[in-house]
Structures are given as C-alpha cells and as structure tokens.
Design an enzyme around this catalytic site. Structure first.
Site, PDB file in Angstrom:
ATOM      1  N   LYS A  30       5.665  77.325  59.059  1.00  0.00           N
ATOM      2  CA  LYS A  30       5.353  78.718  59.388  1.00  0.00           C
ATOM      3  C   LYS A  30       4.728  79.449  58.208  1.00  0.00           C
ATOM      4  O   LYS A  30       3.718  80.134  58.345  1.00  0.00           O
ATOM      5  CB  LYS A  30       6.627  79.441  59.843  1.00  0.00           C
ATOM      6  CG  LYS A  30       7.317  78.826  61.047  1.00  0.00           C
ATOM      7  CD  LYS A  30       8.514  79.627  61.499  1.00  0.00           C
ATOM      8  CE  LYS A  30       9.630  79.652  60.486  1.00  0.00           C
ATOM      9  NZ  LYS A  30      10.223  78.301  60.237  1.00  0.00           N
ATOM     10  N   ARG A  71       9.932  66.996  50.179  1.00  0.00           N
ATOM     11  CA  ARG A  71       9.532  68.234  49.500  1.00  0.00           C
ATOM     12  C   ARG A  71       9.865  68.188  48.010  1.00  0.00           C
ATOM     13  O   ARG A  71      10.936  67.767  47.608  1.00  0.00           O
ATOM     14  CB  ARG A  71      10.219  69.434  50.140  1.00  0.00           C
ATOM     15  CG  ARG A  71       9.856  70.756  49.458  1.00  0.00           C
ATOM     16  CD  ARG A  71      10.171  71.959  50.300  1.00  0.00           C
ATOM     17  NE  ARG A  71      11.586  72.071  50.641  1.00  0.00           N
ATOM     18  CZ  ARG A  71      12.083  73.070  51.365  1.00  0.00           C
ATOM     19  NH1 ARG A  71      11.269  74.003  51.848  1.00  0.00           N
ATOM     20  NH2 ARG A  71      13.380  73.116  51.640  1.00  0.00           N
ATOM     21  N   ARG A  84      15.201  70.205  45.599  1.00  0.00           N
ATOM     22  CA  ARG A  84      16.251  71.152  45.938  1.00  0.00           C
ATOM     23  C   ARG A  84      17.499  70.420  46.419  1.00  0.00           C
ATOM     24  O   ARG A  84      17.407  69.395  47.094  1.00  0.00           O
ATOM     25  CB  ARG A  84      15.759  72.115  47.029  1.00  0.00           C
ATOM     26  CG  ARG A  84      14.794  73.153  46.520  1.00  0.00           C
ATOM     27  CD  ARG A  84      14.169  73.988  47.595  1.00  0.00           C
ATOM     28  NE  ARG A  84      15.030  74.287  48.746  1.00  0.00           N
ATOM     29  CZ  ARG A  84      14.738  75.211  49.647  1.00  0.00           C
ATOM     30  NH1 ARG A  84      13.623  75.921  49.537  1.00  0.00           N
ATOM     31  NH2 ARG A  84      15.542  75.423  50.666  1.00  0.00           N
ATOM     32  N   ARG A  96      16.080  86.135  63.766  1.00  0.00           N
ATOM     33  CA  ARG A  96      16.585  84.767  63.779  1.00  0.00           C
ATOM     34  C   ARG A  96      17.824  84.597  64.652  1.00  0.00           C
ATOM     35  O   ARG A  96      18.214  83.464  64.914  1.00  0.00           O
ATOM     36  CB  ARG A  96      16.917  84.318  62.354  1.00  0.00           C
ATOM     37  CG  ARG A  96      15.690  83.916  61.547  1.00  0.00           C
ATOM     38  CD  ARG A  96      16.092  83.329  60.226  1.00  0.00           C
ATOM     39  NE  ARG A  96      14.941  82.793  59.497  1.00  0.00           N
ATOM     40  CZ  ARG A  96      15.000  82.304  58.270  1.00  0.00           C
ATOM     41  NH1 ARG A  96      16.160  82.272  57.643  1.00  0.00           N
ATOM     42  NH2 ARG A  96      13.923  81.846  57.674  1.00  0.00           N
ATOM     43  N   ARG A 133      21.048  73.050  59.626  1.00  0.00           N
ATOM     44  CA  ARG A 133      20.108  74.163  59.788  1.00  0.00           C
ATOM     45  C   ARG A 133      19.353  74.060  61.113  1.00  0.00           C
ATOM     46  O   ARG A 133      19.136  75.055  61.800  1.00  0.00           O
ATOM     47  CB  ARG A 133      19.092  74.167  58.630  1.00  0.00           C
ATOM     48  CG  ARG A 133      19.686  74.445  57.267  1.00  0.00           C
ATOM     49  CD  ARG A 133      18.639  74.306  56.182  1.00  0.00           C
ATOM     50  NE  ARG A 133      17.552  75.269  56.357  1.00  0.00           N
ATOM     51  CZ  ARG A 133      16.346  75.123  55.812  1.00  0.00           C
ATOM     52  NH1 ARG A 133      16.059  74.049  55.092  1.00  0.00           N
ATOM     53  NH2 ARG A 133      15.418  76.043  56.009  1.00  0.00           N
TER      54      ARG A 133
END
Length: 220
Positions: free
Chosen positions: A13, A124, A155, A88, A166
């Site tokens: 996004k 990532r 991370r 959300r 999530r």
C-alpha cells in the site's frame, strides 16, 4: 481525488501510495507517520498515544480518530490525499462515518496471495542508517543500501509467526470494513504481488476499467 489504500500488511500500500504521490503530487497521509510525528512533537495526542504504545497495547480509537481528523483539516490535503492505515477496525469505521471525518472518492483494494505476502516479510531489509527498505525478492543484488551505503538490518517482527498474527487480525477486523465501501461503489480491486512498477501499472489499468468519475486522469 481522495484515495484510501486498503490491503493486508505487506501488500504494498505504501509503495503504491508513494508512486502516486511522486507522479501526481498527491499528499500521502499515513497513520503510522502521524503517530510518529505526533510523538516526536510531544503534543497532547502524541504523549497519550505513546503512553499506550509503551505498554504494548492498542492506541484507543478516539485518540487515533482525533489525530486523523486534525491531519485531514490541514490545508495541504484540501484538494486530495492518499490515506494509508486508517480505518483499521470496525470502531474506527464507526467514528469515521458518524463524525463524517472525510469523503473518500476511491478505495484501492490491493489483493496479494498470502504466500507472496509471507515472502515479502521474510525478505524485507531496512537500512540501519537511513531507513531505506529493500526486499531480497526484488533480485537487485543490493549487498548494501543503494542510497547511503549503510548495512542492512532485519526487523524483529519480520518472521512467519508474527506476520500470521497480524494477518489474522487483518482478516477478522480490517477486511470487513471493505464491505462498507463496496456498498458505496468506491472500491477498485488491484492485483498486487508483482514488482512495484507492475503493480502500479495494474492499478492504473484497474482505474480505467472502474468507471469511477475522476480516475480517467490517471494514465500510464
């Protein structure tokens, strides 16, 4: 035009929002950025939000909605914006509607297969110095950050177990919000999961096919 970017975590996004911003100079309004900037300024909402975040709990809906409302009242977004990260939850949507926080012209629903999302999570990398984000799945061979030469970091939450949690929250709490905007005829579904440029082209093609007034100005 007032856009809302919608999709699962890691769907891309923010990337597509930035690409629209770069080509058409439409301000991006990110809930994550709003929180970080408010905390850095030390204003009332930021201090309150940080007190919850430090405890590892969700920032209350009323605080989040107040921050969004304040940001969307700024003059730089009067003619249009790209909203990312809000609403959300059903509670956020309820206040969004009841308080008429803003009108939305188009909801960009970015669909990406779960397997592809997971690949993005574990691949990532974030530059330790400048924060530039790179993904090993892009196959560009960057051993160091191409922007500043810094080292890559991973991370702590970029793992399958954390991401599944999530994603499950997205399915149970966030995805149902899409039905509200579908009922208004404002949803444009875009097939993501490809390289950023291809996903961007897919979005422009979806705009053309949508028939939503105003999107004809966005061309490849």
């Amino acid at each position: 035009m007032k856009f809302l970017m919608f999709g699962a975590p890691m769907a891309g996004k923010g990337t597509l929002a930035n690409m629209l911003n770069e080509k058409y100079s439409i301000p991006t309004v990110s809930m994550g950025d709003i929180l970080r900037e408010s905390i850095a300024r030390g204003d009332k909402e930021g201090v309150l939000a940080k007190s919850y975040m430090d405890k590892g709990v969700m920032v209350p809906t009323e605080v989040v909605c107040a921050m969004i409302k304040n940001r969307l009242a700024q003059p730089d977004v009067a003619k249009g914006f790209i909203l990312d990260g809000f609403p959300r939850t059903p509670d956020q949507l309820d206040i969004f509607v009841k308080e008429n926080i803003t009108d939305i012209d188009v909801v960009v629903n970015l669909e990406v297969p779960y397997e592809r999302l997971l690949e993005r999570v574990v691949g990532r990398r974030t530059c330790k110095d400048c924060g530039y984000i790179y993904n090993t799945g892009w196959n560009l061979g960057y051993e160091i950050c191409p922007k500043c030469g810094g080292e890559w970091g991973i991370r702590s939450d970029d793992n399958e177990e954390t991401y599944k949690k999530r994603y499950d929250v997205y399915i149970s709490d966030t995805l149902p919000i899409l039905d509200y905007f579908k009922g208004l005829g404002k949803v444009v579904t875009v097939q993501g999961g490809a390289e950023p440029e291809q996903s961007y082209q897919n979005m422009l093609e979806a705009f053309k096919a949508s028939g939503i007034s105003g999107l004809e100005q966005f061309n490849a």
